[in-house]
Design an enzyme around this catalytic site. Structure first.
Site, PDB file in Angstrom:
ATOM      1  N   LYS A  14      -4.088  -6.879 -19.179  1.00  0.00           N
ATOM      2  CA  LYS A  14      -5.619  -5.961 -18.945  1.00  0.00           C
ATOM      3  C   LYS A  14      -4.904  -4.928 -17.783  1.00  0.00           C
ATOM      4  CE  LYS A  14      -8.171  -9.069 -17.182  1.00  0.00           C
ATOM      5  NZ  LYS A  14      -7.663 -10.507 -17.467  1.00  0.00           N
ATOM      6  N   ARG A  89     -16.700 -11.767 -15.807  1.00  0.00           N
ATOM      7  CA  ARG A  89     -15.964 -13.015 -16.037  1.00  0.00           C
ATOM      8  C   ARG A  89     -16.695 -14.388 -16.487  1.00  0.00           C
ATOM      9  NH1 ARG A  89     -11.109 -11.407 -13.004  1.00  0.00           N
ATOM     10  NH2 ARG A  89      -9.348 -12.920 -13.135  1.00  0.00           N
ATOM     11  N   ARG A 128       5.429 -11.532 -13.321  1.00  0.00           N
ATOM     12  CA  ARG A 128       5.038 -10.486 -12.897  1.00  0.00           C
ATOM     13  C   ARG A 128       5.229 -10.099 -11.415  1.00  0.00           C
ATOM     14  NH1 ARG A 128      -1.329  -9.678 -13.764  1.00  0.00           N
ATOM     15  NH2 ARG A 128      -1.505 -11.928 -12.796  1.00  0.00           N
ATOM     16  N   ARG A 163       2.486 -12.115  -6.601  1.00  0.00           N
ATOM     17  CA  ARG A 163       1.242 -12.367  -6.294  1.00  0.00           C
ATOM     18  C   ARG A 163       1.203 -13.837  -5.917  1.00  0.00           C
ATOM     19  NH1 ARG A 163      -3.237 -10.072 -10.310  1.00  0.00           N
ATOM     20  NH2 ARG A 163      -3.898 -12.106 -10.166  1.00  0.00           N
ATOM     21  N   ARG A 174      -6.466 -21.096 -13.724  1.00  0.00           N
ATOM     22  CA  ARG A 174      -6.854 -19.330 -14.267  1.00  0.00           C
ATOM     23  C   ARG A 174      -7.070 -19.340 -16.022  1.00  0.00           C
ATOM     24  NH1 ARG A 174      -2.699 -16.384 -11.487  1.00  0.00           N
ATOM     25  NH2 ARG A 174      -3.401 -14.425 -12.531  1.00  0.00           N
TER      26      ARG A 174
HETATM   27  P1  AMP Z   1      -7.102 -11.199 -11.283  1.00  0.00           P
HETATM   28  O1  AMP Z   1      -6.425  -9.879 -10.384  1.00  0.00           O
HETATM   29  O2  AMP Z   1      -8.134 -10.248 -12.263  1.00  0.00           O
HETATM   30  O3  AMP Z   1      -5.998 -11.979 -12.024  1.00  0.00           O
HETATM   31  O4  AMP Z   1      -7.907 -11.841 -10.162  1.00  0.00           O
HETATM   32  C1  AMP Z   1      -7.433 -12.691  -9.376  1.00  0.00           C
HETATM   33  C2  AMP Z   1      -8.320 -13.700  -8.771  1.00  0.00           C
HETATM   34  O5  AMP Z   1      -9.470 -12.831  -7.799  1.00  0.00           O
HETATM   35  C3  AMP Z   1      -9.149 -14.556  -9.684  1.00  0.00           C
HETATM   36  O6  AMP Z   1      -8.153 -15.908  -9.999  1.00  0.00           O
HETATM   37  C4  AMP Z   1     -10.430 -14.963  -9.026  1.00  0.00           C
HETATM   38  O7  AMP Z   1     -10.155 -15.746  -7.987  1.00  0.00           O
HETATM   39  C5  AMP Z   1     -10.819 -13.334  -8.161  1.00  0.00           C
HETATM   40  N1  AMP Z   1     -11.447 -12.755  -9.153  1.00  0.00           N
HETATM   41  C6  AMP Z   1     -11.386 -11.424  -9.725  1.00  0.00           C
HETATM   42  N2  AMP Z   1     -12.307 -11.044 -10.558  1.00  0.00           N
HETATM   43  C7  AMP Z   1     -13.422 -11.828 -10.349  1.00  0.00           C
HETATM   44  C8  AMP Z   1     -14.615 -11.944 -10.755  1.00  0.00           C
HETATM   45  N3  AMP Z   1     -14.977 -11.037 -11.902  1.00  0.00           N
HETATM   46  N4  AMP Z   1     -15.411 -13.086 -10.528  1.00  0.00           N
HETATM   47  C9  AMP Z   1     -15.140 -14.011  -9.547  1.00  0.00           C
HETATM   48  N5  AMP Z   1     -13.721 -14.039  -9.189  1.00  0.00           N
HETATM   49  C10 AMP Z   1     -12.944 -13.066  -9.395  1.00  0.00           C
END
Ligand code: AMP
Length: 222
Positions: A14, A89, A128, A163, A174
């Site tokens: 994404k 989400r 990554r 990360r 996740r």
């Molecule tokens: P990402 O960078 O999209 O992989 O998000 C990393 C982490 O941020 C996720 O595993 C969640 O802990 C938190 N997070 C990101 N977007 C959301 C969302 N829309 N709702 C809840 N938690 C989020």
């Protein structure tokens, strides 16, 4: 340009696709993960709580997310089209987002569901590497995204880092969460007739697939 929502399990690309679309067409890229990581850096009580949730692959509360999204999409840089990466989400977020759009008198746009074979996911996440300075996404297992010099960003020369949640344990949480609580919003958007599905195994092809969809819908994409 119409707004885009990218739906996919973590590691499906994404962020990489959103950055490519931003670079080529000037969309504003809204990654809720990036917004939260920035907020976590403040280091106060809320920041530490957010960091702890992110590091363990657990969702941050909807209220925090809604506030961040409503603020961000009201900004002038979002007026000509934005890409949502990592939001909504779950069903509550999808419904809440519809209400925010109604309140701000904005269009939902198009939802792109990115699919990817599961065996590609592990390397996408474990390999990554992010740039500390410009946020560019690299991957040590990808010919296209490999850092040319180990630990150094191909775009700006900044230092690369991994990360804290890009490890197998957090990844498992996740991915499981995605299939349990995020995947059901695919049906929510199917019913609204705004959902398009593309294969995201390879970046160039993924980008072309999105361009074809947007062209068919009449957007000015060359
Ligand atoms: P990402 O960078 O999209 O992989 O998000 C990393 C982490 O941020 C996720 O595993 C969640 O802990 C938190 N997070 C990101 N977007 C959301 C969302 N829309 N709702 C809840 N938690 C989020």
């Amino acid at each position: 340009m119409r707004n885009l929502i990218l739906l996919a399990v973590q590691g499906a690309g994404k962020g990489t696709l959103a950055k490519a679309l931003k670079e080529k067409y000037g969309y504003e890229h809204i990654s809720t993960g990036d917004l939260l990581r920035e907020r976590a850096l403040v280091g106060d009580e809320l920041g530490m709580k957010i960091k702890n949730l992110i590091d363990n692959g657990i969702f941050v509360s909807n209220d925090i997310i809604f506030e961040a999204i409503e603020y961000k999409i009201s900004q002038p840089e979002c007026a000509n089209g934005y890409i949502l990466d990592g939001f909504p989400r779950n069903i509550e977020q999808a419904e809440g987002y519809s209400k925010i759009l109604e309140k701000l008198n904005k269009d939902l746009g198009v939802v792109i569901n990115m699919t990817i074979p599961e065996d590609l996911l592990v390397n996408r996440i474990i390999g990554r590497r992010m740039c500390k300075d410009c946020g560019a996404i690299h991957n040590i297992y990808s010919e296209q995204l490999k850092p040319l010099k180990e630990g150094i960003c191909n775009k700006c020369g900044g230092a690369l880092y991994q990360r804290d949640d890009d490890n197998e344990e957090a990844m498992k949480t996740r991915v499981e969460t995605y299939f349990k609580v995020t995947a059901p919003i695919i049906d929510y958007y199917k019913e609204k007739n705004v959902l398009y599905e593309i294969d995201s195994s390879e970046l160039e092809q993924t980008l072309r697939s999105v361009e074809e969809i947007l062209k068919k819908l009449g957007d000015k994409i060359d």
